[in-house]
Design an enzyme around this catalytic site. Structure first.
Site, mmCIF file in Angstrom:
data_model
loop_
_atom_site.group_PDB
_atom_site.id
_atom_site.type_symbol
_atom_site.label_atom_id
_atom_site.label_comp_id
_atom_site.label_asym_id
_atom_site.label_seq_id
_atom_site.Cartn_x
_atom_site.Cartn_y
_atom_site.Cartn_z
ATOM 1 N N SER A 58 -56.602 -12.345 26.731
ATOM 2 C CA SER A 58 -56.508 -12.500 25.289
ATOM 3 C C SER A 58 -56.256 -13.953 24.900
ATOM 4 O O SER A 58 -57.089 -14.814 25.122
ATOM 5 C CB SER A 58 -55.429 -11.570 24.736
ATOM 6 O OG SER A 58 -55.473 -11.518 23.341
ATOM 7 N N ASP B 153 -59.030 -14.676 17.966
ATOM 8 C CA ASP B 153 -58.523 -15.181 19.238
ATOM 9 C C ASP B 153 -59.614 -15.014 20.292
ATOM 10 O O ASP B 153 -60.681 -14.451 20.009
ATOM 11 C CB ASP B 153 -57.190 -14.522 19.598
ATOM 12 C CG ASP B 153 -57.336 -13.109 20.117
ATOM 13 O OD1 ASP B 153 -58.340 -12.443 19.793
ATOM 14 O OD2 ASP B 153 -56.433 -12.636 20.836
ATOM 15 N N ASP C 266 -60.482 -13.125 22.811
ATOM 16 C CA ASP C 266 -61.141 -11.845 23.090
ATOM 17 C C ASP C 266 -61.373 -11.048 21.818
ATOM 18 O O ASP C 266 -61.780 -9.891 21.868
ATOM 19 C CB ASP C 266 -60.355 -11.026 24.119
ATOM 20 C CG ASP C 266 -59.033 -10.509 23.588
ATOM 21 O OD1 ASP C 266 -58.403 -11.210 22.768
ATOM 22 O OD2 ASP C 266 -58.613 -9.412 23.991
ATOM 23 N N ASP D 157 -59.604 -9.604 19.568
ATOM 24 C CA ASP D 157 -58.874 -8.419 19.122
ATOM 25 C C ASP D 157 -57.818 -8.779 18.079
ATOM 26 O O ASP D 157 -57.207 -7.900 17.484
ATOM 27 C CB ASP D 157 -58.245 -7.661 20.298
ATOM 28 C CG ASP D 157 -57.144 -8.416 21.010
ATOM 29 O OD1 ASP D 157 -57.023 -9.643 20.803
ATOM 30 O OD2 ASP D 157 -56.406 -7.782 21.786
#
Length: 566
Positions: A153, A309, A311, A313
């Site tokens: 992440s 961000d 990734d 999510d």
């Protein structure tokens, strides 16, 4: 180097299937054996214990050893998960596997799928470099028994991770389908991991691995693109950054599908780059991370700036202040996670067509969402920190955590989703523009209606993790009797749990003035995090007292620094 450590290293090297990490560990071991103190300390760190499932799954720096992310760890983790799924769900479990663009992600995803296949599972590989929400979506859409996303992440460039979702036959209700694992399943999977053979003896093949149908990704894009409010008719301009991550193509497709054509992208951050060269930390919350985005938004005279961000999510938003100084840093400001959570919560609560009757947020998030739910006749629930708890709330209509994570379409994605959030934000901005209003005016309206709930973070990043424990111990041994001049009326050690919440490391303090402080260690980074909140009334027809709230938050922050000793 102790004989015990030497033997553990020797065993690891012998069974590591990756020649690169074998060589890396051999070189480090030889240096440590020759008396190199830094090498010995590094070796101790790499064998400080197997990785365990934390707030966001397995997560660590990429490198050789049992305490790092590497192919050997991923292979044994996948073997353990396959064994758990076969025991829980029955024969031939279906597992979705996705990955981002971090160092090692593609190899880790390929290894995971091959282990699942050899263990009798059916593995579906999503295209590489896709956002995390696609895995959560695919688990629900395909009725999969589990999903694995290889990602760290918003962590620093050195890190990678392994996130697990359960669904299908592995869970007992729709509220749990496509949600990250929670106790006791994490411990059960860990037991199966511990029982797995050495990595080089775990079978791998591709006989039961298949590529995801193109309709799967297209279905997500179409679904998210339909989230625009049909009454929001204004054309708006959007500045966007994927922050060197994997969200750009999907986000552009979704926003354009929703009718938002005027999207400018930060060119320096557009392409995936696991080294994240333009930011100190690839986290939109970190100071300076959104500077390029805000500069672009100012240059394009955008209506809103949206950061994903790496990734995709999570989602952060900046809005124009109207100051008109010509300085982007003064003419734009980033909304706090709680401000955006309140806005999206109000948007969800006021929409009679949304499924679900409950708004939810983590305990460390602001309390305004509870007032919004009450105002609209909806239920409200606070949960432990992390979307693995928020997303499994029964009857969820909307959920969020202050760390810029938002679940705006739980019927499709039972997790935080930065891309669907971007559509909701753009739609909200357009609807406000239709009424001649701004985002700031909407925040002021909510404050006038419910009181001003102002929040602020206080974070201590440490190199020595023992400092976190010491800080919490100081707070337990010498709890404050007053904060910012107001008597403490509630002191709760969250590690003891409660009737509606499992134990979690942390302390909650509330004052007579309804100030609230929560102190807890981060679940993903070496930080002690403090969550500060003040509540001030707004006089009828008066000005929202934001400066007074900011001054009070700063006063609490200064006092807390002294109390925890960091």
């Amino acid at each position: 180097m102790s004989d015990q450590l030497l033997e553990r290293v020797r065993q690891w090297v012998e069974h590591d299937p990756d020649p690169a990490t074998r060589d890396e560990l051999t070189e480090l071991s030889n240096a440590a054996a020759s008396g190199d103190e830094p090498a010995l300390a590094e070796l101790d760190s790499r064998f400080s214990g197997p990785l365990v499932f934390g707030t966001a799954g397995l997560r660590a720096a990429v490198g050789a050893g049992e305490s790092r992310m590497n192919r050997a760890v991923v292979i044994r983790a996948s073997a353990g998960l396959a064994s758990f799924l076969t025991e829980r769900a029955g024969p031939a479990p279906l597992v979705v596997v996705g990955c981002d663009a971090r160092h090692g992600s593609e190899d880790f995803a390929a290894d995971a799928a091959a282990v699942f296949s050899a263990a009798g599972c059916r593995a579906v590989r999503l295209p590489s470099r896709l956002p995390t929400p696609l895995v959560a979506y695919a688990v629900r859409q395909l009725g999969a028994d589990a999903g694995v996303m290889v990602t760290a992440s918003h962590n620093p460039p050195a890190d990678n991770g392994y996130k697990v979702y359960l669904g299908g036959r592995a869970v007992g209700s729709d509220d749990e389908r496509g949600v990250q694992i929670v106790p006791p399943d994490d411990a059960l999977i860990a037991e199966h991991m511990a029982a797995a053979p050495p990595a080089d003896r775990v079978p791998r093949d591709s006989s039961r691995v298949s590529a995801a149908d193109a309709d799967l990704v297209a279905g997500y894009i179409e679904r998210a693109g339909c989230l625009r409010d049909p009454e929001a008719r204004s054309e708006i301009s959007i500045a966007l950054t994927p922050m060197h991550g994997v969200g750009l193509d999907t986000a552009l497709a979704v926003l354009r599908g929703a009718g938002f054509e005027r999207v400018s992208v930060v060119a320096e951050q557009a392409e995936p780059d696991p080294d994240f060269p333009t930011v100190a930390f690839p986290n939109p919350e970190e100071p300076g991370a959104m500077d390029l985005l805000v500069a672009l938004a100012a240059d394009q005279d955008a209506d809103v700036a949206i950061a994903l961000d790496p990734d995709a999510d999570r989602c952060a938003v900046a809005i124009p202040t109207g100051a008109g100084t010509g300085d982007p840093a003064r003419d734009w400001r980033r909304l706090s996670g709680d401000e955006l959570g309140a806005l999206l919560g109000e948007n969800a609560a006021a929409d009679p067509d949304r499924a679900g009757d409950t708004l939810a947020c983590s305990i460390v998030s602001g309390r305004l969402l509870g007032r919004i739910a009450e105002h609209h006749g909806l239920s409200f629930r606070q949960t432990l920190t992390g979307f693995k708890w928020i997303a499994r709330t029964p009857g969820l209509r909307f959920g969020y955590e202050e760390a810029i994570g938002y679940c705006t379409d739980p019927s499709a994605v039972r997790d935080k989703d930065g891309i669907s959030t971007a559509v909701r934000v753009a739609s909200y901005v357009a609807a406000l523009k239709d009424r001649g209003a701004t985002v700031q005016q909407e925040l002021d309206r909510l404050a006038t209606l419910h009181g001003l709930y102002a929040t602020a973070p206080l974070t201590f990043r440490v190199a020595d993790l023992s400092l976190i424990t010491r800080g919490l111990d100081r707070l337990r041994e010498n709890p404050p009797r007053e904060i910012a001049g107001s008597s403490v009326v509630e002191y709760t050690d969250l590690s003891k749990g409660g009737p509606e919440m499992l134990p979690t490391e942390g302390i909650l303090i509330r004052t007579e003035a309804d100030d609230r402080v929560i102190v807890r260690p981060s679940g993903t980074e070496p930080k002690l995090k403090c969550y500060l909140e003040v509540v001030l009334p707004v006089p009828e027809g008066g000005t929202v007292p934001r400066e007074e709230a900011a001054a009070r938050l700063e006063r609490i922050s200064e006092q807390l620094r002294e109390v925890v000793g960091l």
